[in-house]
Design a protein around this motif. Structure first.
Motif, mmCIF file in Angstrom:
data_model
loop_
_atom_site.group_PDB
_atom_site.id
_atom_site.type_symbol
_atom_site.label_atom_id
_atom_site.label_comp_id
_atom_site.label_asym_id
_atom_site.label_seq_id
_atom_site.Cartn_x
_atom_site.Cartn_y
_atom_site.Cartn_z
ATOM 1 N N TYR A 292 0.821 -1.202 0.000
ATOM 2 C CA TYR A 292 0.000 0.000 0.000
ATOM 3 C C TYR A 292 0.858 1.257 0.000
ATOM 4 O O TYR A 292 0.506 2.269 -0.597
ATOM 5 C CB TYR A 292 -0.954 0.010 1.190
ATOM 6 N N ARG A 295 1.835 1.843 -3.422
ATOM 7 C CA ARG A 295 0.712 2.378 -4.196
ATOM 8 C C ARG A 295 0.503 3.853 -3.888
ATOM 9 O O ARG A 295 0.181 4.648 -4.772
ATOM 10 C CB ARG A 295 -0.563 1.579 -3.907
ATOM 11 N N ARG A 301 2.993 10.057 -7.280
ATOM 12 C CA ARG A 301 4.011 10.161 -8.334
ATOM 13 C C ARG A 301 5.409 10.424 -7.787
ATOM 14 O O ARG A 301 6.200 11.133 -8.385
ATOM 15 C CB ARG A 301 3.626 11.254 -9.334
ATOM 16 N N LEU A 328 3.107 -3.914 -9.163
ATOM 17 C CA LEU A 328 3.426 -2.527 -8.817
ATOM 18 C C LEU A 328 4.724 -2.083 -9.479
ATOM 19 O O LEU A 328 4.870 -0.948 -9.904
ATOM 20 C CB LEU A 328 3.507 -2.364 -7.301
ATOM 21 N N GLN A 331 3.879 -1.196 -12.837
ATOM 22 C CA GLN A 331 3.235 0.120 -12.875
ATOM 23 C C GLN A 331 4.262 1.237 -12.755
ATOM 24 O O GLN A 331 4.155 2.279 -13.401
ATOM 25 C CB GLN A 331 2.209 0.229 -11.747
ATOM 26 N N TRP B 242 -4.604 2.613 -14.682
ATOM 27 C CA TRP B 242 -3.893 1.376 -14.414
ATOM 28 C C TRP B 242 -4.599 0.751 -13.221
ATOM 29 O O TRP B 242 -4.873 1.429 -12.247
ATOM 30 C CB TRP B 242 -2.450 1.704 -14.069
ATOM 31 N N ASP B 244 -4.973 -1.939 -10.128
ATOM 32 C CA ASP B 244 -4.407 -2.939 -9.222
ATOM 33 C C ASP B 244 -5.573 -3.685 -8.613
ATOM 34 O O ASP B 244 -6.590 -3.080 -8.299
ATOM 35 C CB ASP B 244 -3.636 -2.259 -8.090
#
Lengths: 777, 442
Positions: A292, A295, A301, A328, A331, B242, B244
């Motif tokens: 998390y 994330r 960013r 992740l 990503q 995107w 998750d």
């Protein structure tokens, strides 16, 4: 009395109950036995039996809210999780009932002499579980703000709740915050979790030691560990290949699969498992919190830190499920613009092998292809993703004992963006309209819908980009008649669906309203922080100079700072990014609004929008240019030519020359807007560059000449106008409007022969024969 | 002007108008009344518009046709004041155009009813051919353009357009004669000869006329403004979603259903008792064990901030226990601490605070206000008996010394306050001791 290991971080009430039950089985009341068997029926998916037992219980304990609550849940599962509305109604009913009972009980206690032996258990009428379930239901219905507002009071008192419930509330809040891009909320919840359940990770020294440890373990080839090692090597090795086809990627993936064969795949995100095993291991929790955290960093960013933290997550995950960490990582690479690497990692994460997550895989791959500008592949992937989502819905959710991960609305939004990029406004609008269920509070979706309308206008009425000249008569009597080409109204239900300029206007005003609201909230929350838990630091951070905060974060990073500092600094940086983005969206909304109002022939409103645009601080030069142009036109339409002239002359150099209203860099900058914090700037030749076609700076200069010429012509300064329009036509040869103005000026100057030549030379003139043939027949 | 309501004439209408224009032998009155009967008033504007455009071209219509055309325009607006006629300015400029036939200009002046040109009715009784034939130019004088414009100009309606582009729009035809190079397009050789074969470049005027009547629209040619469409807002990669997988947020079964709620009941009962009297050591121990076993029990044990003072007075030990357990819930702890500050000062309350300071980290604000409260309690105790006051002062002094020795408080924060307290109660031995301690720390 329960005998729990005090060292276990998280307590389980269920376990305690169970132990209680086994110890004192003889003493158990009938109701408790029934309750227990109802639970076991529920857990094994026998909802019919479960409901039967609950009915018996209800007869014994009339109107016990907890019985009614569990009944509602069981009924819902029995009905295949389809009647969410009904469930909500029932749960709200139960909640109200338990609150009433609780307050009645409290009054009773107050009334009765405290010495007497009346002890009311608060547990009995506690509606926490009900409230949580209401929030969960709203969450699955994508009503995030509702869900969040329901959870908020629980979160305020989270210290009083048992840890299992507390964790569930926190995780739900985290997912809501992520879905709403609400970094502030996220960090408040995460801070709390870090304090309450934090298992001592986060300090940099410890990170180091863990890494050390894991590299030692590397020699021990635990199967799971090797899997992620394999994963990494696959990722690295396949990076060398230049090719980027889906097939190749899949080939690489099969390769990886072969190597990983021995490893049983663990489904992604197995933390909140079924209810029967409602306890968390410390390690699970540690991994989950770390994920998390990544994330959060991706959301805000803060790619640099995300990179570091995702590594840490990989280290923790090595001993268990690493798919989420790999996802992740993928990503992260995607955010960096390393699309190849992102693709490999996505494949390696293995989420496409699960029915539940294959849609997500296809969506994410679709995102990558979109960025690469391969819209066809991207479109196929998004459709595939949507298909797997709908097949998931048709599956029996009862079997999986969970509400399906329905991400179809998110994928639909992506699909909408794709259609817009491919110039298909009707399909795009359909997608956005569907997705608006989730995103209706976000100004951007309204801007996108308005863009669909405007694109439909441009696509649907191609004749607008031509000059129509009616050819009447033959031979000696042949005459040309130029029409002010009155364009057809866009209500054409056949051609453009429901898209129209009035719809565009409505969308834009929605967007502007929402944006102003959020800007207002932002400035409010800057003054007083709204979240109560652990937010004192936020205040300081947000009030501090952002630039400073950034450098602070770098410093702390070097020293190995605490979780909270990291979170706070990226939070404040993110707030900065967000407010910059909001400003950009506002510019776009206002410019579009001015344009649409002009199209709808409302010069007063157009002027208002253009003026607000021009008043925005730090407005992009492109939008300033548009603002001036729109304002000037609106003023002309309002018979205020002098003021109109003033807007144009802002760009005047000397008497009769215009400077470039903006440079190419301005355009590039605007186009790239927030991607500046990416370490590797995106190649402007891919993806984004194709998205928007706009006047080049020289062409914009030409537009200024042409518009001034039009203005001068109406003022009777035909000679000056002639000079201007000549400039304009050298910069914008073949421009329809400029040609019309030039023809007009020629005719006003009595040079109809010039006008004729001009018309015949312009390639965008269509000579339309009169209707003589019709008449003759 | 609403550009979308571009009015085109119907084909039948244009044929009617064309035949009317050619009826040069009928009395003009009859022609005009036929016009009124055959065309609906809704199409008048469009007809006048087309006619006005053709009238601007001198060669499009012949003399009699021009008279009838002007007559039609006049007729359409004859029921209203001349200034309501949108084509007034064209009529005026034609009336003053020296290139036009004088007969036509006089006709227009009659239509405009300028000065002594007032026998419209008489003139309209003639046919167009008759009027031209009987016209005597010597009996007429013609006004200057300015004169007429002054007469009618300020009364003129600005017309249906409302902004400068439309105001200045031009209704004009472009000549584009399609005749062989080098030929004079005005030569009659290019007119269609009845019965003859059509030759290159020949044209039929009637055909052109009806074409113009049918095709002309309301709007003229106006300068056009370049209005660039705003660029599409570029797609930032974060806009593309995107996804998750999130946690499987399950609906939760309420396992408290019909659960045994007797757990904790003992504790609650004991605590109710504890508000009234001191509990026996074994009872105290029971409470402590239960509280340790269930960390959440403290929230449900029935002790609220309001009840805390009673518990402090009778069972300070238990009060400390409960407050320590509440430590990780700041909000509730604050509530309880506020109750502690506000209760009357006593040995037990000080004992509780003293113990708490060693067990948990208390908010600085709380300690500060507690001490301030202690000091003011001592001062207020003056009214009561001196013995009680001395006792209280002694207690406070011991309490403060303990806090200072254990580094719970920073003396500097409270120096002046505490020093003043020591001086005021210097008669008490402990106060003097505290004063000395302060001096050593200074």
């Amino acid at each position: 009395m329960d005998s729990r290991d005090p060292s276990s971080a998280v307590a389980s009430d269920a376990a305690r109950d169970a132990s209680l039950l086994s110890e004192d089985a003889a003493v158990l009341s009938v109701t408790s036995t029934l309750a227990k068997s109802a639970l076991s029926c529920f857990q094994s998916g026998k909802f019919e039996d479960c409901i039967d037992i609950l009915i018996q219980l209800d007869q014994k304990q009339h109107n016990d809210p907890k019985v009614l609550h569990n009944m509602a849940i069981a009924e819902y599962f029995k009905g295949g999780c389809s009647k969410s509305k009904k469930l909500l109604e029932e749960l709200n009913c139960v909640k109200k009932q338990s609150e009433e009972l609780a307050s009645a009980a409290r009054e009773q206690v107050e009334a009765v002499n405290p010495g007497t032996n009346v002890s009311v258990s608060k547990d009995q009428f506690d509606s926490t579980v009900t409230t949580l379930n209401i929030a969960v239901t709203w969450f699955h219905m994508h009503q995030f703000t509702k869900s969040s507002s329901i959870l908020e009071p629980l979160f305020q008192n989270i210290g009083r709740l048992n840890e299992t419930i507390a964790l569930q509330i926190c995780f739900l809040l985290l997912d809501i915050a992520l879905a709403c891009h609400d970094a502030v909320k996220f960090s408040a919840v995460f801070d709390y979790m870090d304090k309450a359940f934090g298992v001592g990770f986060g300090s940099h020294e410890e990170n180091g030691s863990t890494m050390q440890l894991s590299s030692n373990q590397g020699s021990k080839t635990s199967s799971l560990l090797s899997s992620s090692v394999v994963a990494d090597t696959v990722a690295e090795s396949s990076l060398c290949e230049e090719t980027l086809d889906y097939d190749n990627v899949l080939a690489a993936e099969y390769d990886a699969e072969k190597r990983m064969k021995s490893v049983g795949h663990i489904p992604a995100n197995n933390l909140l498992k079924t209810l029967s095993e409602r306890s968390f291991s410390t390690a699970d929790l540690k991994l989950e919190l770390q994920l998390y955290k990544v994330r959060f960093l991706l959301l805000t960013r803060n790619l640099k830190l995300a990179k570091r933290e995702v590594k840490h997550a990989m280290n923790i995950a090595q001993k268990r499920d690493s798919s989420m960490a790999l996802l992740l990582k993928s990503q992260l690479e995607y955010a960096h613009g390393n699309h190849q690497k992102a693709m490999k990692l996505l494949v390696v994460s293995g989420i496409h092998k699960e029915a539940g997550t294959s849609g997500i895989f296809n969506n994410n791959l679709g995102c990558i292809y979109y960025q690469l500008g391969k819209y066809e592949a991207s479109s196929q992937l998004f459709s595939k993703a949507l298909r797997s989502c709908s097949s998931l819905r048709n599956e029996k959710p009862v079997k999986t004992f969970s509400l399906s991960q329905n991400k179809s609305l998110l994928i639909t939004y992506n699909m909408g963006l794709l259609y817009l990029a491919r110039g298909e406004p009707l399909l795009a609008a359909q997608c956005f309209q569907k997705a608006s269920v989730v995103f209706c509070r976000q100004p951007l979706i309204w801007l996108r819908l308005a863009e669909c309308c405007m694109m439909a206008l441009q696509n649907g009425l191609l004749d607008r980009s031509e000059i129509r000249v009616n050819v009447v008569g033959k031979g000696k009597y042949r005459k040309l008649m130029i029409e002010e080409n009155g364009h057809l109204e866009l209500d054409g239900s056949t051609q453009c669906g429901k898209l129209s300029l009035p719809l565009a206007r409505a969308c834009l005003s929605n967007g502007i309203y929402l944006l102003n609201e959020s800007l207002l909230n932002e400035s409010k929350s800057d003054r007083e922080s709204t979240l109560s838990v652990g937010m004192n630091e936020t205040k300081e951070a947000s009030s501090a100079d952002h630039g400073e905060a950034n450098t602070n974060s770098d410093l702390k990073e070097a020293k190995g700072g605490l979780n909270q500092d990291i979170m706070q600094s990226s939070l404040s940086a993110f707030k900065d990014i967000q407010s910059r983005e909001k400003l950009l969206i506002k510019q776009a909304l206002l410019a579009n609004m001015a344009y649409v109002e002009l199209e709808l022939e409302n010069p007063i409103k157009a002027l208002a929008a253009a003026n607000s645009l021009l008043q925005l601080p730090d407005c992009s030069k492109i939008y300033v240019f548009l603002g001036h142009l729109y304002a000037a036109e609106a003023l002309c339409l309002l018979n205020r030519p002098v003021e109109a002239g003033a807007h144009l002359s802002a760009y005047l150099v000397g008497q009769d020359d215009f400077k470039l209203p903006y440079e190419q860099e301005d355009f590039d900058q605007w186009r790239m807007h927030t991607s500046s914090e990416c370490e590797e700037t995106l190649d402007s030749s891919t993806g984004n560059a194709r998205d928007s076609v706009f006047l080049k700076p020289e062409e914009a200069r030409g537009a200024l000449f042409a518009d001034l010429a039009a203005l001068l012509a109406t003022q009777g300064h035909h000679d000056q106008a002639k000079a201007m329009i000549t400039h304009a036509l050298t910069l914008l040869p073949n421009n329809v409007q400029a040609t019309v103005t030039a023809v007009y000026i020629d005719m006003m100057l009595g040079r109809s022969q010039d006008a004729l030549t001009r018309l015949k030379q312009c390639t965008r003139v269509s000579f339309v024969p009169g209707r003589l043939e019709v008449r003759a027949s | 002007m609403n550009r979308s309501t571009t009015v085109l004439m119907k084909i039948e209408e244009s044929a009617t108008v064309l035949s009317l224009l050619k009826s040069d032998l009928l009395p003009m009155e009859a022609v005009l009344s036929e016009f009124n009967s055959k065309l609906q008033s809704s199409s008048h504007l469009a007809v006048c518009n087309s006619l006005s455009m053709m009238l601007q071209e001198q060669k499009m219509l012949c003399g009699t046709e021009r008279l009838i055309a002007f007559g039609i325009i006049y007729k359409c607006y004859s029921s209203q004041k001349p200034s309501f006629n949108p084509f007034l300015s064209e009529m005026i400029s034609a009336a003053c155009n020296e290139q036009l036939e004088k007969s036509e200009r006089a006709f227009l002046l009659h239509l405009l009813q300028w000065n002594n040109y007032n026998n419209v009715k008489e003139i309209l009784k003639q046919s167009a051919v008759d009027y031209i034939r009987s016209f005597d130019p010597s009996t007429h004088d013609f006004p200057e353009l300015g004169e007429l414009q002054r007469e009618y100009g300020d009364k003129a309606d600005p017309g249906p357009s409302s902004h400068i582009f439309a105001d200045y729009s031009l209704k004009k035809l472009l000549h584009d004669p399609d005749v062989p190079r080098g030929c004079d397009p005005d030569s009659p050789e290019f007119d269609v000869q009845p019965g003859g074969n059509p030759r290159i470049g020949s044209g039929d005027r009637d055909e052109a006329l009806s074409g113009l009547l049918e095709n002309s629209t309301m709007a003229g040619l106006a300068p056009r403004w370049i209005r660039p469409c705003p660029p599409r807002y570029s797609v930032h990669q974060s806009e593309l979603l995107w996804i998750d997988p999130d946690n499987k947020h399950e609906l939760v079964w309420d396992d408290k259903m019909c659960a045994d709620t007797s757990r904790g009941a003992t504790v609650r009962d004991l605590l109710v008792k504890g508000l009234k009297m001191t509990l026996s050591p074994s009872e105290q121990e029971d409470i402590t064990t239960e509280l340790t076993n269930d960390p959440k029990l403290v929230y449900h044990c029935g002790i609220t901030a309001r009840k805390l003072p009673q518990l402090v007075e009778h069972n300070p030990q238990i009060a400390v226990e409960i407050l320590t357990k509440l430590n990780n819930n700041k909000e509730i702890l604050d509530e309880f601490l506020a109750a502690l500050v506000n209760m009357d000062m006593s040995l037990h309350s000080m004992e509780v605070v003293n113990r708490l300071t060693t067990a948990v980290e208390l908010p600085k604000e709380f300690i500060r206000s507690y001490i301030t409260n202690c000091i003011s309690s001592c001062e207020n105790a003056k009214q009561q008996d001196k013995y009680m006051q001395n006792r209280l002062v002694r207690l406070v002094c011991v309490f403060l010394q303990s806090l200072i020795r254990n580094n719970i408080i920073n003396v500097k924060d409270l120096f002046i306050e505490v020093q003043a307290f020591c001086i005021e109660f210097s008669r008490v031995r402990e106060a003097a001791g505290l004063f000395r301690l302060l001096k050593t720390l200074e």
